[in-house]
Design an enzyme around this catalytic site. Sequence first.
Site, mmCIF file in Angstrom:
data_model
loop_
_atom_site.group_PDB
_atom_site.id
_atom_site.type_symbol
_atom_site.label_atom_id
_atom_site.label_comp_id
_atom_site.label_asym_id
_atom_site.label_seq_id
_atom_site.Cartn_x
_atom_site.Cartn_y
_atom_site.Cartn_z
ATOM 1 N N ASP A 9 -25.655 -5.718 7.878
ATOM 2 C CA ASP A 9 -25.521 -5.685 6.418
ATOM 3 C C ASP A 9 -26.905 -5.967 5.836
ATOM 4 O OD1 ASP A 9 -24.343 -5.702 3.821
ATOM 5 O OD2 ASP A 9 -24.251 -7.882 3.859
ATOM 6 N N SER A 10 -27.002 -5.854 4.511
ATOM 7 C CA SER A 10 -28.272 -6.194 3.857
ATOM 8 C C SER A 10 -28.535 -7.693 3.899
ATOM 9 C CB SER A 10 -28.238 -5.739 2.400
ATOM 10 O OG SER A 10 -27.248 -6.467 1.705
ATOM 11 N N TYR A 41 -29.535 -3.865 -1.073
ATOM 12 C CA TYR A 41 -29.512 -2.433 -0.756
ATOM 13 C C TYR A 41 -29.004 -1.595 -1.934
ATOM 14 C CZ TYR A 41 -30.288 -2.617 4.405
ATOM 15 O OH TYR A 41 -30.816 -2.737 5.669
ATOM 16 N N GLY A 42 -28.252 -2.234 -2.822
ATOM 17 C CA GLY A 42 -27.460 -1.481 -3.810
ATOM 18 C C GLY A 42 -28.242 -0.626 -4.784
ATOM 19 N N CYS A 72 -21.448 -2.976 5.530
ATOM 20 C CA CYS A 72 -22.161 -2.818 4.265
ATOM 21 C C CYS A 72 -21.603 -1.576 3.577
ATOM 22 C CB CYS A 72 -23.654 -2.644 4.554
ATOM 23 S SG CYS A 72 -24.619 -2.251 3.096
ATOM 24 N N THR A 74 -22.635 -0.153 0.966
ATOM 25 C CA THR A 74 -23.713 0.714 0.480
ATOM 26 C C THR A 74 -24.194 1.655 1.587
ATOM 27 O OG1 THR A 74 -24.330 -1.093 -0.994
ATOM 28 C CG2 THR A 74 -25.931 0.666 -0.701
ATOM 29 N N GLU A 153 -26.437 -13.901 -2.449
ATOM 30 C CA GLU A 153 -27.604 -14.258 -1.624
ATOM 31 C C GLU A 153 -28.317 -15.500 -2.183
ATOM 32 O OE1 GLU A 153 -28.662 -13.000 1.334
ATOM 33 O OE2 GLU A 153 -26.984 -11.603 1.396
ATOM 34 N N CYS A 185 -17.910 -3.939 -1.695
ATOM 35 C CA CYS A 185 -19.157 -4.487 -1.137
ATOM 36 C C CYS A 185 -18.770 -5.747 -0.379
ATOM 37 C CB CYS A 185 -20.112 -4.813 -2.285
ATOM 38 S SG CYS A 185 -21.525 -5.834 -1.788
ATOM 39 N N THR A 186 -19.354 -5.917 0.800
ATOM 40 C CA THR A 186 -18.912 -7.014 1.672
ATOM 41 C C THR A 186 -19.358 -8.393 1.186
ATOM 42 O OG1 THR A 186 -20.844 -6.577 3.078
ATOM 43 C CG2 THR A 186 -18.746 -5.559 3.714
ATOM 44 N N HIS A 187 -20.231 -8.421 0.170
ATOM 45 C CA HIS A 187 -20.572 -9.717 -0.436
ATOM 46 C C HIS A 187 -19.459 -10.197 -1.385
ATOM 47 C CE1 HIS A 187 -24.693 -8.774 0.878
ATOM 48 N NE2 HIS A 187 -25.061 -9.988 0.540
HETATM 49 N N1 DGL Z 1 -23.087 -6.037 1.301
HETATM 50 C C1 DGL Z 1 -23.571 -4.771 0.906
HETATM 51 C C2 DGL Z 1 -22.493 -3.815 0.550
HETATM 52 O O1 DGL Z 1 -21.431 -3.954 1.103
HETATM 53 C C3 DGL Z 1 -24.894 -4.639 0.257
HETATM 54 C C4 DGL Z 1 -25.106 -5.204 -1.095
HETATM 55 C C5 DGL Z 1 -26.551 -5.103 -1.502
HETATM 56 O O2 DGL Z 1 -27.413 -5.502 -0.730
HETATM 57 O O3 DGL Z 1 -26.805 -4.631 -2.627
HETATM 58 O O4 DGL Z 1 -22.658 -2.924 -0.234
#
Ligand code: DGL
Length: 260
Positions: A9-10, A41-42, A72, A74, A153, A185-187
């Site tokens: 993931d990012s 990453y988004g 991730c 993204t 983050e 998004c996994t966050h």
């Molecule tokens: N956790 C990521 C996702 O699922 C990336 C979010 C990011 O870094 O912008 O999209």
Amino acid sequence: MGGPICIFDSGVGGLTVLQKIRREMPDESLVYFGDTARAPYGGKDAKTLISHGREIINFFLKHDAKMIIMACGTSSSTSYDTLCAEFPSLPIVDTIRPAAEETLRQAQADNFRPLFIATQATINSGLFSRLFSDESGTELHARACPLFAPLVEAGHIGGHPTAVFAAKNYLADLRGKVNTVILGCTHYPLLKLAITQALGEITFIDPAEATARAAAAKNLPPPTAPPKISYYTSGAPEKFSSLARIILNENIAPKKLASL
Ligand code: DGL
């Protein structure tokens, strides 16, 4: 062939997926990479994300990866097809396709009013809408929440006032119009409290579970050694481990990767 399942993931968001993989496949060794130095990453374009994904998969291949999990949304929505074509003999599982399947299953319920939230790149890809709405004909709200992953983050998780402020800004106008939120998004599972404060009581679909089931359904060679988990980050290991402690409820010691 009996090497680890490798997850990326990012940043720390993919740990929400690692947790479910661990539960679903307890005998497997895992390698996790959080690309914190290049997060978020988004806001990046597909070409850049494909290049990051390619580098990370090549790093995992040095660890004898037997399967890759793109934890991730993204990367899943911008890079999956290209990277599957580039690494044809390596099973790759993403989060968006399993999420769409799970949402289609739950859409059978009466009065299903879904909202898909994700990064800007994931929303721009249109992938989830194509997979879900084109198939079900159900109306879908879709919205980008670009600050959510950076807030996680920064450790502003749960019902942190900054997260609640951002959630209300992004989502409050949809209160009463939706009853199910797909966390694209996994966050975002780490912001459920803030999202609930913006939208009221809602049901969440967390793609992590469907992703773990999709991974378990692959016909993998059995592990050849007792399970162990290694963590790597391109960013600051202390920051990564303090967030990981909150997410996983355990102490981990990630290794810093200066370059891939
Ligand atoms: N956790 C990521 C996702 O699922 C990336 C979010 C990011 O870094 O912008 O999209």
